[in-house]
Design an enzyme around this catalytic site. Sequence first.
Site, PDB file in Angstrom:
ATOM      1  N   ASP B 220      42.779  45.631  41.779  1.00 17.81           N
ATOM      2  CA  ASP B 220      42.913  44.661  42.863  1.00 17.81           C
ATOM      3  C   ASP B 220      42.912  45.337  44.227  1.00 17.81           C
ATOM      4  O   ASP B 220      42.521  44.733  45.227  1.00 17.81           O
ATOM      5  CB  ASP B 220      44.172  43.819  42.681  1.00 17.81           C
ATOM      6  CG  ASP B 220      43.951  42.799  41.576  1.00 17.81           C
ATOM      7  OD1 ASP B 220      44.068  43.182  40.394  1.00 17.81           O
ATOM      8  OD2 ASP B 220      43.600  41.649  41.895  1.00 17.81           O
ATOM      9  N   LYS B 231      46.535  44.511  37.593  1.00 20.96           N
ATOM     10  CA  LYS B 231      47.331  43.565  36.803  1.00 20.96           C
ATOM     11  C   LYS B 231      48.565  44.234  36.194  1.00 20.96           C
ATOM     12  O   LYS B 231      48.488  45.349  35.677  1.00 20.96           O
ATOM     13  CB  LYS B 231      46.441  42.991  35.695  1.00 20.96           C
ATOM     14  CG  LYS B 231      47.073  41.925  34.828  1.00 20.96           C
ATOM     15  CD  LYS B 231      47.677  40.783  35.606  1.00 20.96           C
ATOM     16  CE  LYS B 231      46.679  40.118  36.537  1.00 20.96           C
ATOM     17  NZ  LYS B 231      47.342  39.290  37.581  1.00 20.96           N
TER      18      LYS B 231
END
Lengths: 335, 335
Positions: B220, B231
């Site tokens: 991310d 995650k």
Amino acid sequence: MAVRALWFSDGTLHLLDQRRLPLRRTVLHLRKVSAVAEAIRNLTVRGAPAIGVAGAYGMALAAREGRHTPASASRLLASTLPTAHDLFVGIETVRSAWAEGNDPLEAADAYRAKIVGECLAIGDAGARLFPDGARVLTHCNAGALATVQWGTALAPLRVVHARGQKLFVWVDETRPVLQGSRLTAWELKEEGIPFSVIADNAAGHFMHTGEVDSVIVGADRIARNGDVANKIGTYEKAVVARENGIPFYVAAPWSTFDAKSPDGSKIPVEERSSSEVESFGGVRSTPPGSSARNPAFDITPAKYVTGFVTPRGVLRAGSIARALERYARPDPAVG
Amino acid sequence: MAVRALWFSDGTLHLLDQRRLPLRRTVLHLRKVSAVAEAIRNLTVRGAPAIGVAGAYGMALAAREGRHTPASASRLLASTLPTAHDLFVGIETVRSAWAEGNDPLEAADAYRAKIVGECLAIGDAGARLFPDGARVLTHCNAGALATVQWGTALAPLRVVHARGQKLFVWVDETRPVLQGSRLTAWELKEEGIPFSVIADNAAGHFMHTGEVDSVIVGADRIARNGDVANKIGTYEKAVVARENGIPFYVAAPWSTFDAKSPDGSKIPVEERSSSEVESFGGVRSTPPGSSARNPAFDITPAKYVTGFVTPRGVLRAGSIARALERYARPDPAVG
């Protein structure tokens, strides 16, 4: 009233149905050894020490039924699950009493009392590991539900809470069967101990951000060198705990120690139905035609375990073999 | 037809509703920036690169609505989620085009094409990491659904599969939102790539028993020193992979790299609703009155990452800063 996983009265083994907790509190009433075997297989009762006690009462029920021998009843119950060592100890304790002409029910009652007493002793022995304000992570359920009463991993936490110490418990939800979010959360709530449930994936995050002071878990079988078979995921938590300098404790009564296993390499790891992974509370999560693997346990090498909380105090892996010679009952013939 | 997470036609952004996969294939048709913001917030679209493209098209829709400025639309979309860096890059790419009087939709289309092209390049660059017969673990979904097409972590696996190499993928189910069992399993099934879904707890077990050859995940946000926000659970897998000598790869387009973050310590980690942990598919698993914590991401320090699979090849952490100066677009003003 304290949480109890099972009790025996009027020729009947009463089992709290742990598959339905925490949303429903249902008790099953079993009078046949075959029903006890099925309850062990399908996780109505779970947790190695509680499974051992259920196995002991299963033998007592078999003796009353009149159509089993000590050996045949023992084989039936021992075939249910391969990993939890306590099962074989509980069965063998009653089998030998029965074979020697003693009262099987008395032997089962004594076995239950012994396990409950050992859990109390584990609570006292382990309490000093958790100072005021301790933030403790646990995986799966090693509480009263797993052990008849008090628990193994949860026993010291009950003791420090009862003493008025501040305590916070991180509860791994423990996929796929969710013993953490369903059972440990329920027990802690009943006791009034502050906790938060987390996805298993978040345990490492909170260890890494300095929000976990120690980890304590139960065990399904502990080899003579200290290798530990416990609920799947225990190995990951132990590795990440060591990486972050966080103590990792394993709490267990003597029935969980397997003097016949020199190390973890030969401990059988049960693989359960893939449906446990493919769905959640009856809701399917994977696409149709998907495939899944579902090992129920893993092996944590002894080097990751800071200490073993036993009824005789906190031991290092190197002291296990000698402690077993002193305190544990003879090896079961089955298993 | 290849899997596509989103596409734009006739003044409408079409989003495959990833909350309903794999059991239902529903497409949402959005014409307002506020609807796009909500779709990002509620995980209709997820995966950092796909979120970036959705943000870019959200800006294009805002320009058409006529009641937003480049700055106000940018603020609205940037406030949806804090962690995925691509979101801010996608928004900023269109904001600056719009502010300079260029066509926002053309800028969004170009941004989408760039991301898809980079994913293709990641597939080619990463394929050499996976020899014939490789058994690869992945966490969450970093496939076509996370990136519009092809994927990041899954792109090299698609390439080796298309070449006819033997390949097996271990899919972490990825609690609490189950992007692995719901989305990665679905993509691999559509492609005909053999896989097994496992509880997140089982990843370490299979690494320890020698059944995982390598790990690849998406990201991310990646800091300049190579620290990775991804995650929740990624950190645990990376630690256990290194403990077992298993290579751990992170695949990402340039939009995921954040040149303004010197390391992972300042990357904001979103904490989502505890209800994601307390239930699944509407079925509650924790007792009423329970408490839960739900960090959606964790930070994996660069030292655990064997290599970063980028559109320009596989880089070590030490090469990231220089690569960003060469290949990445300027830092976004938002985020």
